[in-house]
Motif scaffolding. Structure first.
Motif, mmCIF file in Angstrom:
data_model
loop_
_atom_site.group_PDB
_atom_site.id
_atom_site.type_symbol
_atom_site.label_atom_id
_atom_site.label_comp_id
_atom_site.label_asym_id
_atom_site.label_seq_id
_atom_site.Cartn_x
_atom_site.Cartn_y
_atom_site.Cartn_z
ATOM 1 N N LEU A 128 -10.409 -3.998 7.764
ATOM 2 C CA LEU A 128 -9.772 -3.526 8.996
ATOM 3 C C LEU A 128 -8.660 -2.519 8.716
ATOM 4 N N LEU A 129 -8.319 -2.348 7.446
ATOM 5 C CA LEU A 129 -7.296 -1.371 7.080
ATOM 6 C C LEU A 129 -7.890 0.029 7.028
ATOM 7 N N LYS A 130 -7.042 1.024 7.077
ATOM 8 C CA LYS A 130 -7.489 2.410 7.044
ATOM 9 C C LYS A 130 -8.318 2.662 5.796
ATOM 10 N N GLY A 131 -9.524 3.213 6.008
ATOM 11 C CA GLY A 131 -10.458 3.428 4.913
ATOM 12 C C GLY A 131 -11.498 2.337 4.804
ATOM 13 N N GLY A 132 -11.327 1.254 5.567
ATOM 14 C CA GLY A 132 -12.283 0.153 5.543
ATOM 15 C C GLY A 132 -13.445 0.393 6.484
ATOM 16 N N TYR A 133 -14.516 -0.395 6.324
ATOM 17 C CA TYR A 133 -15.721 -0.235 7.133
ATOM 18 C C TYR A 133 -15.446 -0.438 8.623
ATOM 19 N N ASN A 134 -14.538 -1.326 8.950
ATOM 20 C CA ASN A 134 -14.285 -1.660 10.346
ATOM 21 C C ASN A 134 -12.897 -1.230 10.822
ATOM 22 N N TYR A 135 -12.362 -0.207 10.174
ATOM 23 C CA TYR A 135 -11.053 0.306 10.586
ATOM 24 C C TYR A 135 -11.127 0.960 11.956
ATOM 25 N N GLN A 136 -10.205 0.605 12.824
ATOM 26 C CA GLN A 136 -10.018 1.262 14.109
ATOM 27 C C GLN A 136 -8.521 1.440 14.336
ATOM 28 N N PRO A 137 -8.039 2.661 14.541
ATOM 29 C CA PRO A 137 -6.598 2.878 14.709
ATOM 30 C C PRO A 137 -5.986 2.028 15.820
ATOM 31 N N TYR A 188 9.662 -12.699 5.197
ATOM 32 C CA TYR A 188 9.621 -11.397 4.527
ATOM 33 C C TYR A 188 8.753 -10.432 5.327
ATOM 34 N N PRO A 189 9.278 -9.901 6.434
ATOM 35 C CA PRO A 189 8.487 -8.996 7.280
ATOM 36 C C PRO A 189 7.947 -7.781 6.542
ATOM 37 N N ASN A 190 8.630 -7.358 5.480
ATOM 38 C CA ASN A 190 8.204 -6.163 4.747
ATOM 39 C C ASN A 190 6.914 -6.355 3.963
ATOM 40 N N ILE A 191 6.382 -7.568 3.944
ATOM 41 C CA ILE A 191 5.143 -7.797 3.210
ATOM 42 C C ILE A 191 4.018 -6.922 3.746
ATOM 43 N N VAL A 192 4.063 -6.578 5.041
ATOM 44 C CA VAL A 192 3.000 -5.744 5.604
ATOM 45 C C VAL A 192 3.034 -4.327 5.036
ATOM 46 N N ASN A 193 4.189 -3.895 4.552
ATOM 47 C CA ASN A 193 4.263 -2.557 3.956
ATOM 48 C C ASN A 193 3.485 -2.483 2.645
ATOM 49 N N ASP A 194 3.271 -3.627 2.004
ATOM 50 C CA ASP A 194 2.424 -3.691 0.818
ATOM 51 C C ASP A 194 0.994 -4.043 1.194
ATOM 52 N N ALA A 195 0.830 -4.966 2.136
ATOM 53 C CA ALA A 195 -0.500 -5.463 2.487
ATOM 54 C C ALA A 195 -1.360 -4.447 3.224
ATOM 55 N N LYS A 196 -0.761 -3.413 3.792
ATOM 56 C CA LYS A 196 -1.526 -2.459 4.591
ATOM 57 C C LYS A 196 -2.244 -1.409 3.750
ATOM 58 N N HIS A 197 -1.990 -1.376 2.450
ATOM 59 C CA HIS A 197 -2.595 -0.355 1.601
ATOM 60 C C HIS A 197 -3.961 -0.801 1.090
ATOM 61 N N ARG A 198 -4.950 0.070 1.195
ATOM 62 C CA ARG A 198 -6.292 -0.228 0.675
ATOM 63 C C ARG A 198 -6.334 -0.125 -0.844
ATOM 64 N N PHE A 199 -5.594 0.823 -1.397
ATOM 65 C CA PHE A 199 -5.600 1.028 -2.841
ATOM 66 C C PHE A 199 -4.171 1.204 -3.342
ATOM 67 N N GLU A 200 -3.883 0.595 -4.474
ATOM 68 C CA GLU A 200 -2.614 0.756 -5.159
ATOM 69 C C GLU A 200 -2.887 0.733 -6.655
ATOM 70 N N SER A 221 -14.725 -9.039 8.972
ATOM 71 C CA SER A 221 -13.739 -8.268 9.730
ATOM 72 C C SER A 221 -14.294 -7.755 11.050
ATOM 73 N N TYR A 222 -15.598 -7.607 11.169
ATOM 74 C CA TYR A 222 -16.194 -7.172 12.436
ATOM 75 C C TYR A 222 -15.901 -8.187 13.532
ATOM 76 N N ASP A 223 -16.036 -9.473 13.223
ATOM 77 C CA ASP A 223 -15.712 -10.519 14.192
ATOM 78 C C ASP A 223 -14.239 -10.478 14.573
#
Length: 306
Positions: free
Chosen positions: A236-245, A211-223, A287-289
């Protein structure tokens, strides 16, 4: 997952190099990465080839907390794919799991006793908010009972030839001393899931292929689930302490209990279509590691290319 996640991890300021694809067989990451990390166990896989790029104590079994839910979700989605309108099937919440959902440590999302929720709703609650009652309910739906579902988890591990590195007694990742309080019993009181970093990475790879589409749900910080706000603890997701694009992280699953420590299975879909899965177990740097590890793998492959 117990809702006790370390906050305030140090942000990463390093600039990241782009991942350059070369045959994985040319990489001897353990010798060349020279990576210091705080995790008890690490495994990093190239999903495209199935080859492991880096390992540390990867064959040793540890408590894995809510990263367990990757196996639960695999079996759930496998059933959905074989049922008509499986995502919209409605499942009733038992009284004991409704009580668990109200626990500040074990719940994360409140579920109403006797109410029916769609499989999709319970899936999203399990994946994003790491709702233990939701995952247990899905397991009971798939297996007919909690006991039968745990047997299915272990049978699936055997089918993938990772059973010597994976021992399941829980569909949620909670240890039995917590589950027993709510009448959820499989195995002895002090037992818990024991799974290696290599095995949980392998499970994640099968889930992503199913189910490759699982990342479309897992990538959200808030729902939102109705009026309830669900938080994804992957920093590591957008909005997280260690997020890097430049990390391109798009999933996948966090886990924490005092026994397991901070566990994280991250996926990173890079611009050239290489897909990494990185697992760290019992890592006080969290997540820093993982971010440092992804950076080192990228840099190492670039050096090999040159």
């Amino acid at each position: 997952m117990k809702n006790i996640i370390k906050k305030g991890l140090v942000s990463i300021t390093m600039s990241m190099m782009l991942f350059v694809a070369i045959p994985t067989s040319t990489i001897n990451a353990n010798n060349k990465l020279n990576l210091h990390n705080h995790a008890k166990a690490v495994a990093a896989m190239d999903l495209n080839t199935g080859h492991f790029l880096y390992t540390k104590n990867a064959n040793k079994r540890y408590a894995i907390a809510s990263t367990t839910k990757l196996m639960t979700l695999y079996l759930t989605i496998n059933k959905i794919n074989h049922e008509r309108n499986g995502w919209n099937h409605r499942v009733r919440i038992s009284n004991n799991l409704s009580k668990m959902s109200k626990s500040p440590d074990l719940g994360n999302v409140r579920l109403v006793s006797g109410r029916k929720y769609t499989v999709r709703t319970l899936y999203r609650a399990s994946l994003i908010a790491s709702s233990n009652p939701s995952a247990i309910t899905l397991g009971k739906w798939v297996g007919g009972s909690n006991h039968h579902f745990i047997n299915m988890m272990n049978a699936q591990a055997k089918q993938w030839h990772i059973n010597h590195q994976a021992h399941f007694v829980s569909s949620s990742g909670l240890e039995n001393n917590d589950l027993y309080r709510y009448g959820i019993r499989y195995g002895k009181y002090h037992d818990y899931n024991r799974v290696s970093a290599r095995a949980i990475t392998t499970i994640a790879s099968h889930l992503l292929k199913l189910y490759p589409n699982i990342v479309n749900d897992a990538k959200h910080r808030f729902e939102y689930m109705g009026h309830q706000k669900m938080k994804n603890e992957n920093e590591l997701l957008k909005g997280g302490y260690n997020y890097q694009p430049s990390l391109h992280v798009d999933g996948l699953k966090t886990g924490y209990t005092p026994l397991a420590g901070y566990c994280l299975v991250s996926t990173s879909k890079l611009p050239n279509h290489n897909h990494l899965i990185v697992t760290t177990l019992n890592d006080r740097q969290g997540s820093y590691d993982q971010a440092r590890l992804i950076h080192k793998i990228q840099s190492n492959i670039l050096r090999e290319q040159n």
